[in-house]
Design an enzyme around this catalytic site. Structure first.
Site, PDB file in Angstrom:
ATOM      1  CE  LYS A  10      -4.460   0.775  -0.102  1.00 54.71           C
ATOM      2  NZ  LYS A  10      -5.389  -0.015  -0.924  1.00 54.71           N
ATOM      3  CG  ASP A  63      -6.911   3.107  -1.863  1.00 58.60           C
ATOM      4  OD1 ASP A  63      -7.255   3.878  -0.950  1.00 58.60           O
ATOM      5  OD2 ASP A  63      -7.098   1.877  -1.811  1.00 58.60           O
TER       6      ASP A  63
END
Length: 549
Positions: A239, A279
Site C-alpha cells: 500500500k 485508491d
C-alpha cells in the site's frame, strides 16, 4: 468541499503584531485558521488546559514570564501540542535554544509573511504527528487483532506469526512539490509499505488523504496480503499513501506531486517488484503519471508498472467498476444460497465513491431496491427506492449528493440502522461497532470498505445470524481485475469485458466457497475463515521458501 480547521493559540502581548498574525492567517481558506489570543503566560496556560489547541505561536518575552522559562512552562503544561517561537532579531539565540529544547520552529517577526507562517504551522503539525502517531492507528490495531485471532485458531507457526504482524519493508519520504503561482515548495509525508515479499511482486493501491499515516498504510497492506492469498493471486500485499488533501490541489499540483512520489519511490516499484493502483483520492490519471514517470526513468514504456490506468495506455476493461461489480456478484451468490430473491430485495449502501456507486448500480441492475445511500455530504433515504442513475448524474454535476432532491435527508449515523436485506458499508473503517451492532437490521453485510466492522461487532452480528461477507473477500474484485490488467500488459494481450467479468466471478465464487467450507470445518465466522484460508497459503509459502541466510 470540507475545509480543514486549525486552532492557533497566539501568545503575544503586542496588539499590533497580534493583529498582523490574525490578518496573515486570515488569507488562508484551506485550511481555515481560528486564532485564540493570550497576552500573558497565565492566560495561555489556562487556555491550553481546556484543550482543542492545534499549535501554539509563542513569544518568549511576556509581562509575567521571560526567556526560556516561558517555553518550559508551556511545554510542561502540554507535552503534545507543537510550539513555534516568535522571535525578534535580537532574541534569535533564545529562540534557537527553545528549538533545541523541543520547539518545532521559530519565526522572525521582522520578516514574517503569510506563506512562511502557514508553512511553519503545517510543518510543525506534520512533524509532531509523524513522531507521535505513525504507528498509532485504529486500522492497524484492528488488522492485527483479526490476524492474531485467525493465527491462534489456525495454529500458525509462532515464528511466522511474529513475522507477519508488521510489514516486511517500509519507506517514508518527506515529499516536496511546487505550488501554483507562488514561489513556495510544499512538503508532505509519503509512504510505501510492502507487507509480504514471499508470494511474488507486491500489489496495492496509492491513496491521497489528509489522514494517511504509516499505521493506516500498514493495515491496508496487511489486508491486501490476505485478499491476494484468498483469491490465489501471485502477489504479496502493499500500500502507498500521501498525507495531503487532493481536493485542495490543482491538476498541475497533483501531477507534480505524483511524479515526485514516483521518483522518490522508484526503487521500490516495478512490474516485477511492486505494482501500485488507484485508491482513495487517486484515479486512472494519477496512474498514467506514475507510468509515464517510471517509463521515462527506465527509457521505454512499461505499462505493467501500475494497474487501474486508462484503457488507451494498456488499462483493462472493467477495472474501474470491478470492486463494486465483484461485491454485487458475491451478494447475488449469497442470496441464492439462503433463498433470498435479489430481485426486489432492499439494500442500503454507505458511500457513493467508486466502490459504493458501482455496488449500488450493479445491485440495482440485479433488481434490488436501494432504499438508503450516503456520501460525506449527506445520507438519503427513500423506502420506495432511490433512482441511482439520477443520483449519479447529480454527483457528476455537483461532486456530492448534497442537494439531490430524490430522497429524504436522514442523520448519517441512522443510515446503517435502516431496515433492509443487504447492507453494504463502502466508505470508512470502524462503522459497525459494539455500540451500534445490536441495531443493524439486515440479513447480509457486504463490506465494500476496508475494516468497517470491529471484532466485537463481528461476534454480535454472528450471534444474531447476520451473514458478514468480509472485506478481504467482498472487495477483492478490484485487485483481481488489476491482476488481469498486469497479465495482459506483460503478454501484450487484450481480453474482452465478458471474459474479464466471467473470470472475476469464478475466482470470487471459488473463494467464497472455500471460505464457507473453512467456516464450517473450524466453526468460525466468515471473516475468521477467510483469514485462516489466506494464512494457510501464506504460511505454506513461508515454510517452503525457508529463511535466508
Amino acid at each position: 468541499m470540507t475545509h480543514k480547521r486549525i486552532t492557533v493559540l497566539l501568545v503575544e502581548d503586542n496588539p499590533v503584531y497580534s493583529r498582523l498574525i490574525e490578518k496573515l492567517l486570515g488569507r488562508s481558506d484551506n485550511p481555515v485558521f481560528e486564532t485564540v489570543l493570550a497576552s500573558t503566560l497565565e492566560r495561555a496556560l489556562e487556555r491550553l488546559a481546556l484543550g482543542g489547541i492545534d499549535v501554539v505561536l509563542l513569544d518568549l518575552m511576556l509581562p509575567d514570564s521571560t526567556a526560556l522559562d516561558t517555553f518550559y512552562r508551556v511545554r510542561a503544561q502540554d507535552m503534545q501540542t507543537p510550539i513555534i517561537i516568535q522571535s525578534a532579531m535580537d532574541d534569535v539565540g533564545l529562540a534557537s535554544k527553545a528549538v533545541e529544547g523541543g520547539a518545532e520552529d521559530y519565526l522572525l517577526k521582522d520578516g514574517i509573511n503569510s506563506a512562511t507562517l502557514i508553512r511553519s504551522i503545517h510543518y510543525a503539525m506534520e512533524r509532531t504527528h509523524a513522531r507521535g502517531a505513525e504507528w498509532s492507528s485504529a486500522m492497524l490495531h484492528l488488522a492485527q487483532q483479526q490476524f492474531l485471532k485467525a493465527a491462534h485458531i489456525a495454529g500458525l507457526d509462532p515464528n511466522i506469526r511474529q513475522r507477519l504482524l508488521f510489514p516486511e519493508r517500509t519507506q517514508i519520504a518527506a515529499l516536496p512539490f511546487k505550488r501554483d503561482g507562488i514561489d513556495q515548495v510544499e512538503t508532505v509525508f509519503a509512504y510505501r509499505v510492502q507487507h509480504v515479499l514471499t508470494m511474488g511482486p507486491t500489489k496495492g493501491g496509492l491513496r491521497y488523504h489528509p489522514d494517511v499515516s504509516l499505521g493506516e498504510v500498514a493495515a491496508l497492506s496487511m489486508w491486501m496480503t490476505w485478499k491476494c492469498a484468498l483469491a490465489k493471486l501471485p502477489f504479496g500485499g502493499a500500500k502507498g499513501g500521501v498525507r495531503v488533501d487532493p481536493a485542495a490541489l490543482s491538476k498541475d499540483e497533483l501531477e507534480r506531486l505524483t511524479r515526485r512520489y514516483t521518483s522518490e519511490f522508484i526503487g521500490m516499484i516495478g512490474p516485477d517488484k511492486d505494482i501500485p493502483a488507484p485508491d482513495m483520492g487517486t484515479d486512472a490519471q494519477v496512474m498514467a503519471w506514475i507510468m509515464d514517470t517510471y517509463s521515462e526513468h527506465v527509457g521505454y514504456s512499461v505499462p505493467s508498472v501500475v494497474t487501474g490506468k486508462p484503457v488507451v495506455l494498456g488499462g483493462s476493461l472493467g477495472r474501474h467498476e470491478a470492486t463494486g461489480r465483484g461485491l454485487a456478484y458475491l451478494v447475488s451468490e449469497t442470496c441464492r444460497q439462503i433463498g433470498l430473491d435479489l430481485n426486489g430485495a432492499t439494500a442500503v449502501v454507505q458511500g457513493f465513491g467508486n466502490v459504493g456507486m458501482h455496488a449500488a448500480t450493479f445491485l440495482a441492475e440485479a433488481g434490488a431496491k436501494i432504499v438508503g445511500i450516503s456520501d460525506a455530504s449527506v445520507a438519503l433515504h427513500n423506502p420506495k427506492g432511490l433512482p441511482i442513475d439520477l443520483l449519479k448524474n447529480h454527483v457528476r454535476q455537483h461532486r456530492q449528493l448534497f442537494g439531490c432532491p430524490h430522497g429524504e435527508i436522514i442523520p448519517s449515523r441512522d443510515l446503517l440502522e435502516l431496515h433492509c436485506d443487504i447492507l453494504a458499508p463502502c466508505a470508512l473503517q470502524n462503522q459497525i461497532t459494539a455500540e451500534n451492532s445490536s441495531r443493524i437490521n439486515c440479513r447480509i453485510v457486504a463490506e465494500g470498505a476496508n475494516g468497517p466492522t470491529t471484532l466485537e461487532a463481528d461476534d454480535m452480528l454472528q450471534a444474531r445470524g447476520i451473514i458478514v461477507l468480509p472485506d478481504i473477500l467482498a472487495n477483492a474484485g478490484g485487485v483481481i481485475v488489476s491482476y488481469f490488467e498486469w497479465v495482459q500488459g506483460l503478454q501484450n494481450l487484450t481480453w474482452p469485458l465478458e471474459e474479464i467479468n466471467l473470470r472475476m466471478r469464478d475466482i470470487l465464487t471459488d473463494a467464497l466457497a472455500r471460505t464457507q467450507r473453512r467456516a464450517q470445518a473450524e466453526k468460525v465466522d466468515l471473516r475468521t475463515a477467510a483469514m485462516i484460508e489466506a494464512l494457510s497459503r501464506v504460511g505454506a509459502a513461508n515454510h517452503l521458501r525457508g529463511l535466508f541466510p
